[in-house]
Design a protein around this motif. Structure first.
Motif, mmCIF file in Angstrom:
data_model
loop_
_atom_site.group_PDB
_atom_site.id
_atom_site.type_symbol
_atom_site.label_atom_id
_atom_site.label_comp_id
_atom_site.label_asym_id
_atom_site.label_seq_id
_atom_site.Cartn_x
_atom_site.Cartn_y
_atom_site.Cartn_z
ATOM 1 N N HIS A 27 74.916 48.332 59.014
ATOM 2 C CA HIS A 27 75.396 47.155 59.736
ATOM 3 C C HIS A 27 74.602 45.940 59.299
ATOM 4 O O HIS A 27 73.634 46.069 58.536
ATOM 5 N N GLY A 28 74.996 44.761 59.754
ATOM 6 C CA GLY A 28 74.442 43.499 59.270
ATOM 7 C C GLY A 28 72.921 43.441 59.351
ATOM 8 O O GLY A 28 72.246 43.175 58.351
ATOM 9 N N TYR A 29 72.383 43.755 60.545
ATOM 10 C CA TYR A 29 70.932 43.655 60.689
ATOM 11 C C TYR A 29 70.238 44.645 59.778
ATOM 12 O O TYR A 29 69.199 44.343 59.187
ATOM 13 N N ALA A 32 69.891 43.185 56.423
ATOM 14 C CA ALA A 32 68.870 42.134 56.395
ATOM 15 C C ALA A 32 67.473 42.750 56.391
ATOM 16 O O ALA A 32 66.593 42.357 55.611
ATOM 17 N N PRO A 47 71.441 35.606 59.742
ATOM 18 C CA PRO A 47 72.877 35.875 59.894
ATOM 19 C C PRO A 47 73.739 34.701 59.447
ATOM 20 O O PRO A 47 74.886 34.897 59.058
ATOM 21 N N LEU A 51 76.367 36.822 57.328
ATOM 22 C CA LEU A 51 77.702 37.098 57.862
ATOM 23 C C LEU A 51 78.812 36.422 57.038
ATOM 24 O O LEU A 51 79.820 37.068 56.746
ATOM 25 N N LEU A 54 79.218 38.520 53.938
ATOM 26 C CA LEU A 54 79.925 39.774 54.212
ATOM 27 C C LEU A 54 81.428 39.518 54.393
ATOM 28 O O LEU A 54 82.259 40.274 53.901
ATOM 29 N N TRP A 67 83.803 49.393 62.848
ATOM 30 C CA TRP A 67 82.952 49.296 64.046
ATOM 31 C C TRP A 67 82.509 50.683 64.460
ATOM 32 O O TRP A 67 83.315 51.574 64.629
ATOM 33 N N THR A 70 75.533 52.246 67.040
ATOM 34 C CA THR A 70 74.253 52.312 66.337
ATOM 35 C C THR A 70 73.386 53.361 67.022
ATOM 36 O O THR A 70 73.753 53.881 68.076
ATOM 37 N N ASN A 72 70.858 52.743 68.613
ATOM 38 C CA ASN A 72 70.446 52.173 69.903
ATOM 39 C C ASN A 72 71.630 52.008 70.861
ATOM 40 O O ASN A 72 71.592 51.196 71.774
ATOM 41 N N ARG A 74 74.507 50.594 70.467
ATOM 42 C CA ARG A 74 75.233 49.325 70.444
ATOM 43 C C ARG A 74 76.428 49.456 69.514
ATOM 44 O O ARG A 74 76.381 50.238 68.571
ATOM 45 N N ARG A 75 77.511 48.655 69.799
ATOM 46 C CA ARG A 75 78.619 48.642 68.837
ATOM 47 C C ARG A 75 78.289 47.630 67.740
ATOM 48 O O ARG A 75 77.943 46.495 68.023
ATOM 49 N N ALA A 76 78.350 48.040 66.510
ATOM 50 C CA ALA A 76 78.087 47.105 65.404
ATOM 51 C C ALA A 76 79.042 47.415 64.259
ATOM 52 O O ALA A 76 79.582 48.515 64.174
ATOM 53 N N LYS A 77 79.222 46.432 63.399
ATOM 54 C CA LYS A 77 80.160 46.622 62.285
ATOM 55 C C LYS A 77 79.380 47.173 61.101
ATOM 56 O O LYS A 77 78.439 46.531 60.616
ATOM 57 N N TYR A 79 79.198 48.291 57.226
ATOM 58 C CA TYR A 79 79.887 47.978 55.964
ATOM 59 C C TYR A 79 79.624 49.080 54.956
ATOM 60 O O TYR A 79 78.493 49.558 54.844
#
Lengths: 109, 884
Positions: A27-29, A32, A47, A51, A54, A67, A70, A72, A74-77, A79
């Motif tokens: 996911h994005g984070y 990073a 971001p 973002l 992406l 989607w 994670t 933790n 959480r819902r995350a996208k 890739y």
């Protein structure tokens, strides 16, 4: 400023993202964090630039978003690299290699 | 495929912006959440971690903006935003929108109307397949003088010898025939063409086919689309049927496609017959063996791969070969290759005329643009505060510029749409002008796709042009002052403002246009007053062509005599006569003359020939000076003729001509009388020598190609009389087709075509220009009054009287008007010099025009200044000083 983080060379962010995603979908984070860790904190990706990149790459069909939960909860996208992305990474890496070699030749001349 | 995915995604996010924004927000939230978790794992407390993560990520709005700007749809979205904002803003200023749209509409209408002429006469490709390879040939004389048509034998030689062409076709351009039978027959104009004409032109047919190779002189006919619709109801079943063409049965083989009117831009032929049938249809058809009579148009299609230069060189060789073989007739003549729609000597004149009109129309648009720029400037000045606020809030100059330009382009496009509507109406009006010629012509103009494209481009250009300066100044307000509501444009003490310059330009240009209009109106007036020498009202005319019914000459003479006598006895008819052509119809028949015992005149003009029946001079009101009248002369007696004074002056040096025998075209005429001069071909011409010959004596030897006209001088209602005249003609022979029915008044209107056309156009342009200039002056003055309210208030508080204030405002405006007149007059005089050739009986520096027009302009300007000055005089100092 605790440590100096350098600006990314223009146009290299997408290549780094492709390389990072080549290992596994993230996911994005995650992307990073990974770039920051591997570069020893030299490159910080926020971001505001990640973002849009992406989004652009998803449009170009180089990555595919999905989607998911994670670790933790959480819902995350997430890739994942597509076949097209793999090819793009290969050609961009090759082009980058040529450029760096050329720049080095100029600097050492 | 990438662009397709991008397009789909982009459209999807545009269609549902909220969903896309929610997605971005959610992704950003996840990003920050993960970041917080990571930081807490590293030992931060929750509060610090949240703070640090947010600081790193930036605001949600910024991220959203950046993600959006990564896709193409954001540009579109911004443009759409600007567009809706502009529309919303403009809807608050209906008066401004109305004035601007009207101004630009007038300017655009002038241009698109003129351009519709350019499109028809210059740009529209000839209506044939592959026009680039299809060319016209002309015969030159006197070693290179252009242009003549061809004798038939020369056509045959070229067709046989030329290797550069795949097809060489020829046609004769004006063949009259009565089509249909019995009382329904109507006289129509058509063309006679070689059998390969339709094949060479690669014409698509609406129905049926063109001529076949074997139909060189077969009785077959191709109908024009309009004739097919009108007479045969557009029925495809007419193919293969027989129709009556001037008394001969012809088989219909095809119908030309809609809009095809032959290869000439002006003629309007409605049927085509093979060239070989011409002798049957026309009395005295040109001899196809003569190498002297030049009557055929030649068109040719280049073989693929052959250039025009190569073909020209081959034609030169052929012309030389012909000159050697036929030295008596072909020596000194050449053959040249031209564009298919080449108009010969007239082309340069037509182009100059259209160019001049375009320049005038652009002038109107320039005035309109100056006007609009001015309005937008004052409108922009009112928006300085808004602009300053937006700049202060972070908008860039480019963004403001784009927005204001968008507004002016929107306005200009609306103006363009209004202009197209206006010009639809104007072209409809213009199409009602008819050429004063006996043959069928079509000079109608239409708004076609080329005109629409031109109008669109011109509107955008006008929008940019008149929007740029106001947009530039408005997007660059002096921020600190403007925020407080000061206008950068209304700096006191500055005399020469941009707005005044625009107004002066506008008023002086409209002075130029108005002077043009004045000159042409004066010219029309004097053209209408030109003494044509014959009665110009109270005559009803109609034509018949008995030759189309294969009458023998004796029967034609008898028929005309019967019809004339019957009509002369109708109630209300004072006198009636017969002739072969109405004066002022452009060219008529003419011939060179020799008078034994006198030298040939210096200017070897030919003599105009008219046939005259009994009562001719009485009916037309031409006074006889000497000798006797022409009556029903005996056809076999020596030919009698009456000449006009100019003939006597030129050919007989003023001697008494009666009793002399003169010879024209090899035919001797005995002069029996002299009449006063009349205009023969056109209204503006110098007096020409005219010879009137007895109709009964000349129909057999020299029949008219386009029928005979019966004229009746009448009192009372023309409509009823015309009906009665037609009945009398049909009483003689019901099969006779009656055509060219009109009164002399109508004919005179057509004869005044050029002065009427030009003066109408210029009056419309001039009045539009004046209107625009007025709006400009008025808006500048009233804006300046509204800007100076405070100043006027102070003046009045210090003791200035209302009349003094009023005078001050009027003086300011009139100064602009006078400067414009001083600048505009020399321009107008210079422009007038160019119109000399179009004026009738008026000098280009016509004193009346050049005093009245400036006076009119000054008077009208006075009104435009007076209205705002009234408002200034009514300023209440107490209120004015409390403003702001």
């Amino acid at each position: 400023m605790p440590e100096k983080s350098s600006e990314l060379v223009q146009g290299t962010l997408e290549m780094l993202v492709l390389k990072t995603l080549a290992l596994m979908p993230m996911h994005g984070y995650g992307i990073a964090l990974r770039i920051e860790q591997i570069s020893d904190g030299a490159f910080k990706v926020n971001p505001g630039s990640l973002l849009p990149a992406l989004s652009r790459m998803e449009r170009a069909g180089q990555v595919k978003g999905e989607w998911r939960e994670t670790e933790n909860n959480r819902r995350a996208k997430y890739y994942a690299l597509t076949e097209k992305g793999r090819k793009a990474l290969k050609s961009e890496t090759a082009a980058w290699g040529r450029q760096v070699a050329a720049i080095n030749r100029i600097l050492e001349a | 495929m990438g662009w397709l995915r991008s397009l789909l995604r982009g459209s999807k996010s545009l269609a549902d912006k909220r969903a896309r924004n929610a997605e971005i927000d959610e992704e950003l939230e996840a990003f920050i959440g993960e970041s917080v978790s990571e930081k807490m794992r590293g030992g931060m407390c929750l509060k610090d971690a949240v703070k640090a993560a947010h600081a790193e990520a930036g605001t949600a709005a910024t991220v959203r903006e950046k993600v959006w700007s990564a896709g193409w749809e954001s540009t579109l979205d911004r443009l759409w935003g600007d567009l809706t904002y502009s529309l919303r803003r403009l809807s608050h200023a209906p008066a401004l929108v109305f004035t601007v749209v009207l101004s630009i509409g007038l300017g655009i209408a002038a241009n698109s109307t003129v351009f519709s002429m350019v499109s028809k006469f210059v740009l529209a490709p000839p209506p044939v397949g592959d026009p680039a390879a299809f060319v016209s040939l002309f015969r030159t004389y006197d070693h290179g003088q252009c242009c003549n048509y061809f004798p038939a034998p020369v056509y045959r030689d070229v067709r046989e010898q030329a290797k550069s062409f795949s097809d060489v076709a020829a046609y004769y351009d004006a063949v009259p025939a009565s089509i249909g039978s019995g009382g329904e027959s109507k006289r129509e104009w058509g063309q006679a063409a070689t059998e390969n004409y339709f094949e060479a032109a690669r014409l698509k047919m609406a129905a049926g086919r063109g001529f076949a190779a074997s139909e060189e002189s077969s009785p077959v006919i191709v109908l024009g689309y309009r004739l097919w619709q009108q007479r045969f109801g557009g029925d495809a079943g007419v193919i293969g049927k027989t129709v009556d063409v001037s008394g001969h049965p012809f088989t219909v083989v095809g119908v030309a496609r809609e809009g095809f009117r032959g290869l000439d831009p002006v003629l309007d032929p409605q049927f085509w017959v093979p060239l070989g049938t011409l002798p049957e249809l026309v009395a005295q058809a040109t001899d196809p063996q003569s190498r002297l009579a030049q009557w055929l148009h030649i068109v040719a299609r280049l073989k693929p791969g052959v250039t025009k230069d190569e073909a020209s060189r081959e034609l030169d060789v052929i012309a030389q070969r012909l000159a050697t073989a036929h030295p008596r007739t072909d020596k000194g003549n050449g053959i040249v290759l031209k564009r298919l729609d080449y108009l010969g000597r007239n082309e340069a004149a037509l182009h100059m005329f259209l160019l001049a009109l375009s320049v005038v129309a652009l002038l109107v648009l320039a005035i309109a643009c100056a006007n609009v720029a001015n309005l937008l400037l004052s409108h922009g000045a009112q928006r300085q505060r808004e602009m300053a606020v937006r700049l202060a809030l972070g908008a860039t100059h480019a963004q403001l510029l784009r927005q204001i330009l968008l507004e002016s382009i929107l306005l200009a496009l609306a103006g363009g749409a209004a202009g197209v509507l206006l010009s639809l109406w104007a072209t409809y009006g213009l199409s009602s002008f008819k050429l004063p010629a006996p043959v069928a012509t079509d000079i109608s103009v239409h708004v076609d796709w080329r005109v629409l494209l031109y109008t669109f481009a011109l509107s955008v250009a006008a929008g940019l042009l008149c929007g740029f300066v106001p947009a530039w100044t408005a997007s660059r307000p002096a921020v600190p002052g403007a925020l407080k509501g000061e206008s950068a444009l209304a700096r006191p003490g500055r005399r020469l403002t941009l707005r005044s310059v625009l107004v002066v330009a506008q008023v002086s240009l409209s002075l130029v246009l108005l002077c043009g209009a004045g000159l042409f109106l004066r010219s029309l007036e004097s053209a209408m007053k030109i003494d044509v020498g014959f009665r110009s009202r109270g005559i009803a005319m109609m034509a018949v062509d008995p030759q189309l019914l294969r009458y023998a000459p004796e029967r034609t003479v008898q028929m005309l005599r019967d019809a004339r006598e019957r009509i002369a006895h109708l109630p209300g008819v004072i006198s009636a006569t017969t002739t072969d052509g109405v004066p002022l119809s452009g060219g008529h028949r003419s011939d060179g003359f020799v008078v034994p015992g006198y030298p040939a005149p210096q200017s070897a003009d030919s003599v105009e020939l008219y046939m005259a029946g009994p009562q001719y001079f009485e009916t037309l009101g031409i006074p006889r000076i000497a000798g006797r009248d022409l009556g029903d002369e005996n056809p076999t007696a020596p030919k009698a003729a009456i000449v006009n004074e100019e003939f006597v002056r030129r050919y007989l040096h003023g001697d008494n001509p009666i009793g002399h025998t003169v010879t024209g075209g090899g035919v001797p005429y005995q002069i029996v009388g002299v009449v006063k001069d009349t205009k023969a071909r056109t209204i503006g011409e110098q007096q020409r020598p005219v010879l009137y010959r007895a109709i009964a004596q000349n129909i057999a030897s020299d029949p008219s190609g386009d029928g005979y006209t019966i004229m009746a001088r009448y009192e009372g209602d023309s409509a009823a009389l015309i009906k009665a005249m037609q009945d009398q003609i049909h009483a003689v022979d019901p099969a006779l087709a009656v055509f060219n029915v009109q009164t002399m008044e109508e004919h005179m209107q057509e004869a005044l075509l050029l002065p009427r056309f030009v003066s109408t156009l210029f009056t419309v342009f001039g009045v539009s220009g004046l209107l625009l200039a007025l709006i400009g002056l008025y808006s500048v003055m009233s804006y300046s009054v509204s800007q100076r309210t405070k100043e006027i208030g102070i003046r009045m508080a210090l003791g200035a009287k209302a009349t003094e204030v009023q005078r001050m405002v009027v003086r300011g405006g009139m100064r602009l008007a006078l400067v414009s007149v001083v600048l505009g007059l020399p321009l107008a005089l210079a422009a007038a010099k160019l119109t000399t050739s179009l004026l009738y009986g008026v000098k280009p520096w016509d004193v009346a025009t050049f005093t009245l027009v400036p006076l009119l302009l000054v008077a009208v300007s006075l009104v435009a200044c007076w209205v705002p000055s009234r408002r200034a005089a009514r300023v209440d100092p107490m209120v004015a000083l409390r403003v702001d």
